[in-house]
Design an enzyme around this catalytic site. Structure first.
Site: not given
Length: 331
Positions: A54, A205-206, A283
């Site tokens: 990242y 990524s829910p 995030g």
């Protein structure tokens, strides 16, 4: 905040984990990133997920600085290895060389003696699985990682790794897949396999790359500064930006309002209804997003609401288990 066991292990993780993909050292300034971490801690989030790749290793550095001074025993810090972190042929993949060098780099950047979970970020078809798992076992025995996990592995790959983990007497406890109302590719094969093996899902990524927040409107340009306009994030979100998807997502808004939730909270709560999900990663680019999204912890959605969500989204849901993939060759 509520807490769950990570798979069948004795390790508790917060239902909401804070992740810094696409944010720390990338989309947001360090001051904001540190503020987000502070708010996450205030909300009871104890689980923090990152990866060496990242922001070209800089995201780990930012997270390390943000968590400095916190009681280490009260945190669960996760990182990953696989994607390129340098120009060399061995600066990638799951060879023994790269794994051993990568864990040391991650620990240095995170300013910690160990990570709670070390994850294989994809499957490496150029390295024998035995080599990978033996390297992970050595890292565990050296005390540099407490548990081992994988990310985006197929059910058959997870099963083979779990068998080797048992032989090596280490704990393979987790898988980190993409999972949301719109992306359900793990449900047919990965989830049943993991339930059988005692492996929990830490889902990323829910919110469907942000689409399930409802901020992307059909017939309109993406909001300025959103993931859809970010050079890195755009390639991940584009599959969800079809008019039919955006139109159906807007039909979820009254359901969220009935439940007393924001669209984002509804999306996060939805993935947490799956008993094989141990934690959902969020995030944030602003601290207030963390505060609001953390409120999805502990929310119970009734069967009627879940059925109505399925009726609205069913035509646009991706369920094909073949969509769980790793590169055929190291990038």
């Amino acid at each position: 905040m509520e807490y769950r066991h990570l798979g069948r292990s004795g390790l508790y993780v917060s239902e909401i984990a804070y992740g810094n993909w696409l944010t720390h050292a990338s989309q947001v300034e360090e001051e904001t990133a540190i503020a987000c971490v502070r708010v996450a801690l205030d909300a009871g989030i104890t689980t923090f997920d990152t990866a060496d790749v990242y922001a070209g290793t800089k995201a780990e550095e930012v997270l390390g600085r943000a968590l400095k001074g916190q009681r280490r025993e009260g945190l669960e810090i996760f990182t990953k290895v696989y994607w390129p972190t340098g120009p060399g042929k061995n600066d990638r993949g799951l060879s023994r060389k790269h794994i051993m060098e990568s864990i040391n780099g991650s620990l240095r950047r995170l300013q910690t003696d160990y990570v709670d979970l070390y994850q294989a970020h994809r499957y490496d078809y150029e390295t024998p699985l035995e080599e990978t798992m033996e390297a992970f076992a050595d890292i565990v025995r050296q005390g540099k990682a407490l548990y081992i996990g994988v990310s985006e592995w197929k059910a058959s790959e997870i099963r083979a790794a779990a068998e080797l983990a048992r032989e090596l007497k280490i704990q393979l406890v987790s898988n980190q897949p993409q999972y949301s109302m719109l992306w359900r590719v793990i449900e047919a094969e990965v989830v049943p396999t993991c339930q059988e093996l005692g492996i929990g899902q830490i889902v990323w990524s829910p919110m469907g790359q942000g689409v399930l927040t409802g901020k992307y409107k059909p017939g309109e340009q993406p909001p300025a500064g959103s993931r859809a306009t970010d050079p890195t994030g755009a390639k991940f979100i584009e599959r969800f930006l079809r008019e039919e998807v955006l139109t159906r997502v807007q039909r979820l808004r009254p359901l969220a309002e009935e439940a007393g939730l924001t669209m984002a909270q509804l999306a996060i709560a939805w993935v947490l209804q799956n008993p094989n999900v141990s934690s959902a990663i969020i995030g944030a680019s602003r601290p207030e997003q963390v505060t609001e999204n953390a409120k999805a912890a502990g929310v119970q959605l009734d069967e009627g609401l879940l059925k109505r969500i399925d009726e609205i989204l069913d035509p646009v849901v991706e369920r094909d288990p073949a969509k769980t993939t790793s590169p055929e060759r190291r990038p």
